[in-house]
Design an enzyme around this catalytic site. Sequence first.
Site, PDB file in Angstrom:
ATOM      1  N   LYS A  34       5.797 -11.113   1.918  1.00  0.00           N
ATOM      2  CA  LYS A  34       4.635 -10.543   2.585  1.00  0.00           C
ATOM      3  C   LYS A  34       4.556 -11.187   3.955  1.00  0.00           C
ATOM      4  CE  LYS A  34       1.066  -7.796   2.530  1.00  0.00           C
ATOM      5  NZ  LYS A  34       1.159  -6.368   2.231  1.00  0.00           N
ATOM      6  N   SER A  46       7.071  -6.615   3.178  1.00  0.00           N
ATOM      7  CA  SER A  46       5.899  -5.764   3.382  1.00  0.00           C
ATOM      8  C   SER A  46       4.954  -6.459   4.345  1.00  0.00           C
ATOM      9  CB  SER A  46       5.175  -5.502   2.054  1.00  0.00           C
ATOM     10  OG  SER A  46       5.987  -4.778   1.160  1.00  0.00           O
ATOM     11  N   GLY A  52       0.814  -1.205   0.000  1.00  0.00           N
ATOM     12  CA  GLY A  52       0.000   0.000   0.000  1.00  0.00           C
ATOM     13  C   GLY A  52       0.850   1.259   0.000  1.00  0.00           C
ATOM     14  N   GLN A  99      16.759  -4.160   5.582  1.00  0.00           N
ATOM     15  CA  GLN A  99      16.713  -4.352   4.127  1.00  0.00           C
ATOM     16  C   GLN A  99      17.638  -3.303   3.519  1.00  0.00           C
ATOM     17  OE1 GLN A  99      12.242  -4.536   3.255  1.00  0.00           O
ATOM     18  NE2 GLN A  99      12.399  -4.339   5.480  1.00  0.00           N
TER      19      GLN A  99
END
Length: 370
Positions: A165, A234, A86, A354
């Site tokens: 995810k 995410s 998003g 990351q």
Amino acid sequence: MRTTSVGVFKIVTKGPGDVSGLMAMIGSGAIDPKSILAVLGKTEGNGGVNDFTREYAVAALCTALAPQLGLSPEEVEQRIAFVMSGGTEGVLSPHITVFTRREVERRPAGLSGKRLSIGMAHTRDFLPEELGRAAQIAETAAAVKAAMADAGIADPADVHFVQIKCPLLTSDRVEAASARGNKTATTSAYGSMAYSRGASALGVAVALGETGSDISDGDVLRRYDLFSKVASTSAGIELMHNVVIVLGNSAASASEFEIGHAVMNDAIDAAAVTSALKCVGLGVAPQAEAGRELVNIFAKAEASPDGSVRGFRHTMLEDTDISSTRHARAAVGGLIAGLAGTGAVYVSGGAEHQGPAGGGPVAVIARLSD
């Protein structure tokens, strides 16, 4: 070893529930729905805990694909890896990237070098108290290795992007852990997104040998010297396990695509983006080698946790109106869009472990016509 051919299709969307572009490509025969392995998307929500555009997009895609596959929407969600990120702040444009894979008898004659390959794996469901901790790191590492095997990639150096995810905490999930006599890493739903993203990224680092396996719970969100150069994670409310997608190059792939990556050291590291483009024969738009075409760029972005960028103070962490992840997506999205010549790029916020603190990995997929 089996030989596979991977397809990559970037499709713009008019909203999180828009499946018309995908259905048109299926109708024309450009995409065989049975070959769809994964879908990565950018939706125009806020990217936070209450961003339901991600779930809406997945539901719309599953409902549309169900009759094409002869499955229920729930079965489609189990068959295909859906990762919706998003937040399309600034010039970022909502879109989905569809990855297909099919087996072929052999590589075409004259096809040289390693080509894009994709693999997928899932972890088990996590207990709320396992998020952001060693269990999530270990399970993710195992899933990354399984996804590499699924992609036909043996050398970690051939892995250029690992998209994950992962879950987050809600008040109900925190209460469930407490009822069992266990504490969660945090009681903040928003804060849990960072813990889950960070632990998942460290799992990638362990799997690829970027760091040792002796990572403790206390290292998550503290030891920023520990990170993966290819992880992109995410968090979302719609699942309790990790979905792992490995993208890399393999000699067992017969695809017409290639992937490369670089690491941004901070949010304004244009040189790293240019380096990633050059890895696959591209340059700053519209420059490109003959027979090379940009398909998409995938990157992570975050506000530097020390409050500065190259010695100058930034205010992204202190803004009470707009979250720092939204600021970072807008900044990095604008930088990459300017170099790529398009705002339809995948930039995800929250880059804990990351890439280096304040930076993040950036990967580029190009189509080769040779």
